[in-house]
Scaffold this motif. Structure first.
Motif, PDB file in Angstrom:
ATOM      1  N   ALA A 150       2.116 -56.197   8.948  1.00 39.09           N
ATOM      2  CA  ALA A 150       2.991 -56.238   7.655  1.00 39.09           C
ATOM      3  C   ALA A 150       3.960 -54.981   7.342  1.00 39.09           C
ATOM      4  O   ALA A 150       4.389 -54.267   8.435  1.00 39.09           O
ATOM      5  N   ASN A 151       5.324 -55.593   7.025  1.00 40.55           N
ATOM      6  CA  ASN A 151       6.410 -54.701   6.976  1.00 40.55           C
ATOM      7  C   ASN A 151       6.888 -54.147   5.722  1.00 40.55           C
ATOM      8  O   ASN A 151       6.123 -54.529   4.687  1.00 40.55           O
ATOM      9  N   ASP A 181       0.517 -62.394   0.706  1.00 40.17           N
ATOM     10  CA  ASP A 181       0.391 -61.243   1.634  1.00 40.17           C
ATOM     11  C   ASP A 181       1.745 -60.691   1.355  1.00 40.17           C
ATOM     12  O   ASP A 181       2.389 -60.066   2.353  1.00 40.17           O
ATOM     13  N   THR A 182       1.150 -60.310   0.076  1.00 42.35           N
ATOM     14  CA  THR A 182       2.733 -59.335  -0.360  1.00 42.35           C
ATOM     15  C   THR A 182       2.940 -58.290  -1.610  1.00 42.35           C
ATOM     16  O   THR A 182       1.617 -59.004  -2.595  1.00 42.35           O
ATOM     17  N   SER A 183       3.018 -57.608  -1.725  1.00 40.71           N
ATOM     18  CA  SER A 183       2.919 -56.539  -3.079  1.00 40.71           C
ATOM     19  C   SER A 183       4.518 -55.564  -3.178  1.00 40.71           C
ATOM     20  O   SER A 183       4.611 -54.708  -2.147  1.00 40.71           O
ATOM     21  N   LEU A 184       4.635 -55.892  -4.353  1.00 43.68           N
ATOM     22  CA  LEU A 184       5.720 -54.661  -4.386  1.00 43.68           C
ATOM     23  C   LEU A 184       4.876 -53.288  -4.936  1.00 43.68           C
ATOM     24  O   LEU A 184       4.211 -53.068  -6.138  1.00 43.68           O
ATOM     25  N   VAL A 185       5.571 -52.369  -4.036  1.00 43.55           N
ATOM     26  CA  VAL A 185       5.161 -51.232  -4.801  1.00 43.55           C
ATOM     27  C   VAL A 185       5.835 -50.042  -5.246  1.00 43.55           C
ATOM     28  O   VAL A 185       5.819 -49.046  -5.332  1.00 43.55           O
ATOM     29  N   THR A 186       7.047 -50.196  -5.158  1.00 45.45           N
ATOM     30  CA  THR A 186       8.257 -49.293  -5.831  1.00 45.45           C
ATOM     31  C   THR A 186       9.339 -50.371  -6.244  1.00 45.45           C
ATOM     32  O   THR A 186      10.239 -51.062  -5.602  1.00 45.45           O
ATOM     33  N   ASP A 222      17.701 -53.948  -9.522  1.00 44.85           N
ATOM     34  CA  ASP A 222      17.344 -53.171  -8.909  1.00 44.85           C
ATOM     35  C   ASP A 222      16.945 -52.707  -7.425  1.00 44.85           C
ATOM     36  O   ASP A 222      16.732 -54.318  -7.127  1.00 44.85           O
ATOM     37  N   GLU A 223      16.579 -52.109  -7.022  1.00 48.10           N
ATOM     38  CA  GLU A 223      15.855 -52.168  -5.586  1.00 48.10           C
ATOM     39  C   GLU A 223      14.437 -51.649  -6.225  1.00 48.10           C
ATOM     40  O   GLU A 223      13.327 -51.280  -6.299  1.00 48.10           O
ATOM     41  N   LEU A 224      13.841 -53.136  -4.753  1.00 49.28           N
ATOM     42  CA  LEU A 224      11.933 -53.436  -4.995  1.00 49.28           C
ATOM     43  C   LEU A 224      11.899 -53.065  -3.777  1.00 49.28           C
ATOM     44  O   LEU A 224      12.246 -53.780  -2.579  1.00 49.28           O
ATOM     45  N   LEU A 225      10.666 -51.974  -3.275  1.00 43.41           N
ATOM     46  CA  LEU A 225      10.567 -52.331  -1.787  1.00 43.41           C
ATOM     47  C   LEU A 225       8.730 -52.454  -2.067  1.00 43.41           C
ATOM     48  O   LEU A 225       8.336 -53.005  -2.800  1.00 43.41           O
ATOM     49  N   PHE A 226       8.964 -53.876  -0.868  1.00 42.89           N
ATOM     50  CA  PHE A 226       7.479 -54.528  -0.671  1.00 42.89           C
ATOM     51  C   PHE A 226       6.911 -54.037   0.652  1.00 42.89           C
ATOM     52  O   PHE A 226       7.311 -54.557   1.633  1.00 42.89           O
ATOM     53  N   VAL A 227       5.831 -54.089   0.657  1.00 49.03           N
ATOM     54  CA  VAL A 227       4.661 -54.272   1.266  1.00 49.03           C
ATOM     55  C   VAL A 227       4.293 -56.055   2.063  1.00 49.03           C
ATOM     56  O   VAL A 227       3.693 -56.654   0.744  1.00 49.03           O
ATOM     57  N   ALA A 228       4.668 -55.983   3.117  1.00 48.79           N
ATOM     58  CA  ALA A 228       5.055 -57.893   3.635  1.00 48.79           C
ATOM     59  C   ALA A 228       4.366 -58.259   4.794  1.00 48.79           C
ATOM     60  O   ALA A 228       5.043 -58.034   5.042  1.00 48.79           O
ATOM     61  N   ALA A 229       3.336 -59.394   4.222  1.00 50.01           N
ATOM     62  CA  ALA A 229       3.313 -60.326   5.838  1.00 50.01           C
ATOM     63  C   ALA A 229       4.699 -60.429   6.794  1.00 50.01           C
ATOM     64  O   ALA A 229       5.383 -60.988   5.375  1.00 50.01           O
TER      65      ALA A 229
END
Length: 232
Positions: free
Chosen positions: A147-148, A173-178, A198-205
């Protein structure tokens, strides 16, 4: 938390200083006598030894460490340290510095690396993040889980501007974290409304990144129809 850092150069010392300020126990290991500068980080433990040697790591008591950071200027050495830390001492978290971006593909769980940090990639990502709106920027690669950590600045004209977080169907396989909004850092809530800018940070495959970028940068359907009418 006990952290061992292989490589007492500028990078290793800077990381050690930050960790010590946060209350962690730090051991700096380097084989070059000129790198042993106790006065620069006096609160840390220092060990003059080759971190690629089992005997040195035994002396460093690596089995007591929760984290090992391979921060030398040599990618081969960093890989060896990472592999030994994970396989021989069972260190839970191994972070490794990537000096040459061409070697980045090697820094994965096969070599014991949990997180690979590429300075050139980080610098280019920060440049892209500063100038790109609507484009996905990869900030960090996690070896475990494939993941990235990625960032997207939501365009003002995005179809998601004004939509509640809970209403968005994110790719698998994607999650919005911040969500970073101005000077605020928001923990996403289903009732939060997304705003342009908005700046969206994700952990994503990795294989979901293109889908995520298309979702976030999509133009309103009305504009798409108008563009189609002009083409006719």
């Amino acid at each position: 938390m006990r952290v061992a850092i292989a490589g007492a150069g500028a990078v290793g010392r800077s990381v050690a200083g930050e960790l010590l300020e946060n209350g962690h126990e730090v051991l700096l290991v380097d084989k070059a006598p000129t790198a042993i500068s106790v006065e620069r980080v006096p609160q840390a433990e220092w060990l003059l030894a080759d971190a690629c040697e089992i005997t040195s790591l035994d002396e460093a008591a690596l089995e007591r460490c929760q984290v090992v950071i391979a921060a030398t200027g040599d990618d081969k050495a960093n890989l060896v340290v990472s592999l030994l830390a994970k396989t021989e001492y069972g260190v839970p978290r191994v972070v490794s510095r990537v000096n040459n971006p061409r070697n980045e593909w090697l820094f994965n769980e096969s070599w014991g690396v949990d997180v690979a940090v590429s300075t050139p990639r980080l610098m280019s990502a920060l440049v892209e993040e500063a100038v790109s709106v609507g484009d996905l920027v990869r900030l960090l690669r996690f070896s475990q889980g494939d993941a990235n950590l990625v960032e997207v600045t939501l365009p003002q004209e995005s179809t998601l501007a004004g939509v509640r977080v809970g209403e968005v169907v994110w790719p698998q396989d994607t999650s919005l974290v911040t969500v970073i909004r101005g000077t605020r850092v928001l923990t996403p809530d289903p009732d939060d409304v997304l705003e342009g800018g908005d700046e969206l940070l994700f952990v994503a495959a990795p294989d979901r990144e293109e889908q995520l970028e298309q979702l976030l940068s999509a133009r309103p359907q009305r504009e798409d129809r108008e563009a189609g009418e002009e083409d006719v």
